[in-house]
Design an enzyme around this catalytic site. Structure first.
Site, short mmCIF file in Angstrom:
data_model
loop_
_atom_site.label_atom_id
_atom_site.label_comp_id
_atom_site.label_asym_id
_atom_site.label_seq_id
_atom_site.Cartn_x
_atom_site.Cartn_y
_atom_site.Cartn_z
N LYS A 72 0.85 -1.18 0.00
CA LYS A 72 0.00 0.00 0.00
C LYS A 72 0.89 1.23 0.00
CE LYS A 72 -3.84 2.27 2.29
NZ LYS A 72 -4.77 2.28 3.42
N LYS A 122 -2.04 -1.40 -3.96
CA LYS A 122 -2.88 -0.21 -3.99
C LYS A 122 -1.99 1.03 -4.04
CE LYS A 122 -6.44 2.17 -1.32
NZ LYS A 122 -7.14 2.30 -0.07
ZN LIG Z 1 -6.41 3.62 7.37
#
Ligand SMILES: [Zn+2]
Length: 342
Positions: free
Chosen positions: A215, A268
């Site tokens: 992420k 992501k």
């Molecule tokens: Zn968060």
């Protein structure tokens, strides 16, 4: 002119589908939805045209709309009625996601995934418990009206290990309310292992974990923060989310999550990180998910509104590219529109 090889021979209608390497299916797509405890009515999200925050009473209706397009899976985000320093509403039995989940799992067949994080539930908007130094800086900022500290100091925000226990509680409360899969997104080191242990200890051995493994600290999340009201009140998330400059590090994150028991690995955002999607797919035998985030959605919508892009075509091409790069599952705000066109 003697051309033996003519790739265009295979591009004729009738043949092109037979030799097509990648196909999008509605069953690959996961539709994000926002359940909001602060409203009695559906509220449009301005920066994400076509998306709304819905009250718990509308959660089932919202899922039914999504299912009608052929999409079979949703991921739930919650906006709680109140926030506090530890985000306690995130694991409350009568929390917004827990209430919505019970209704959704009672009344629909959708595969319900839940986002497991604290940022929507903490008053400071960070994805975990604040580190003592950060708390002090924030309090000082609140009273003095500014954070007069060095950049280096402000980059440290969340106490990693104290956050782990809370993530376990959230995941357990979601599983107890009927979640089919939990998706920790807080970028806390050790989160997958901590959640696996808590779930197993509570008898939820069959609930899989989809980890937001790679992420990135991305500027493409902007519109989501409007939707989920989760912008940090001070500082940023670069202490715990990944540096966009790094790809080898993503593989290390993925290895750690696999060791800790992650069932699905997520990258992501998606489009600016297709190289990472591809490398993660090559690295592991586990399914790979990619999150086509709010900014990726909003920029295409904005261009389409101006008449500069054909929204249906660019949405499909975006998702096809993500799948071609190696994603098996795609979380996307285009889920319904693209599924309907398939
Ligand atoms: Zn968060």
């Amino acid at each position: 002119m003697d051309l033996t090889h003519r790739p265009r021979r295979l591009r004729r209608d009738g043949l092109r589908d037979l030799v097509s390497e990648t196909a999008l299916q509605a069953s690959d797509l996961i539709a994000p939805m926002f359940v909001d405890a602060t409203t009695d009515e559906r509220e449009p999200i301005e920066s994400m045209p076509g998306h709304e925050r819905v009250p718990v009473s509308e959660a089932v209706a919202r899922v039914e709309e999504i299912e009608a397009t052929g999409v079979e899976s949703v991921i739930l985000f919650g906006i709680p009625e109140s926030k506090d320093s530890r985000g306690t509403r995130a694991w409350a039995e009568d929390g917004v996601v827990q209430r919505a989940l019970r209704r959704i799992t009672d009344e629909t067949d959708v595969f319900a995934i839940t986002d497991v994080c604290l940022c929507e539930y903490t008053d400071h908007g960070h994805c975990g418990v604040l580190d003592d130094g950060a708390r002090e800086r924030w309090e000082r900022a609140e009273t003095d009206g500014g954070v007069a500290t060095s950049e280096r100091e402000t980059s440290l925000t969340v106490d990693n290990d104290e956050t782990l226990e809370l993530l376990g509680k959230i995941a357990e409360s979601h599983a107890a309310a009927g979640a089919d899969m939990v998706a920790p997104s807080s970028a806390t080191d050790g989160m997958v292992g901590a959640i696996r242990e808590t779930l197993d200890g509570a008898g939820h051995t069959d609930v899989p974990i989809m980890s937001y493994a790679a992420k990135y600290e991305s500027a493409f999340y902007g519109p989501f923060r409007d939707a989920a009201d989760g912008a940090p009140a001070f500082g940023d998330r670069r202490h715990y989310q990944m540096d966009p400059a790094n790809a080898d590090e993503a593989l290390r994150e993925v290895d750690l999550d696999v060791e800790q028991g992650a069932d699905v690995l997520m990258v992501k955002p998606a489009l600016p990180y297709l190289d990472v999607v591809q490398r993660v797919d090559e690295r592991t035998d586990q399914p790979v998910a990619a999150y086509n985030v709010s900014g990726e959605y909003a920029m295409l919508q904005a261009a389409a509104e101006k008449g500069w892009l054909d929204i249906d075509a660019v949405a499909r091409e975006s998702l096809l590219s993500i799948k071609r790069a190696g994603a098996d599952l795609i979380l996307t705000y285009f889920a319904e529109d693209v599924a309907e066109s398939l």
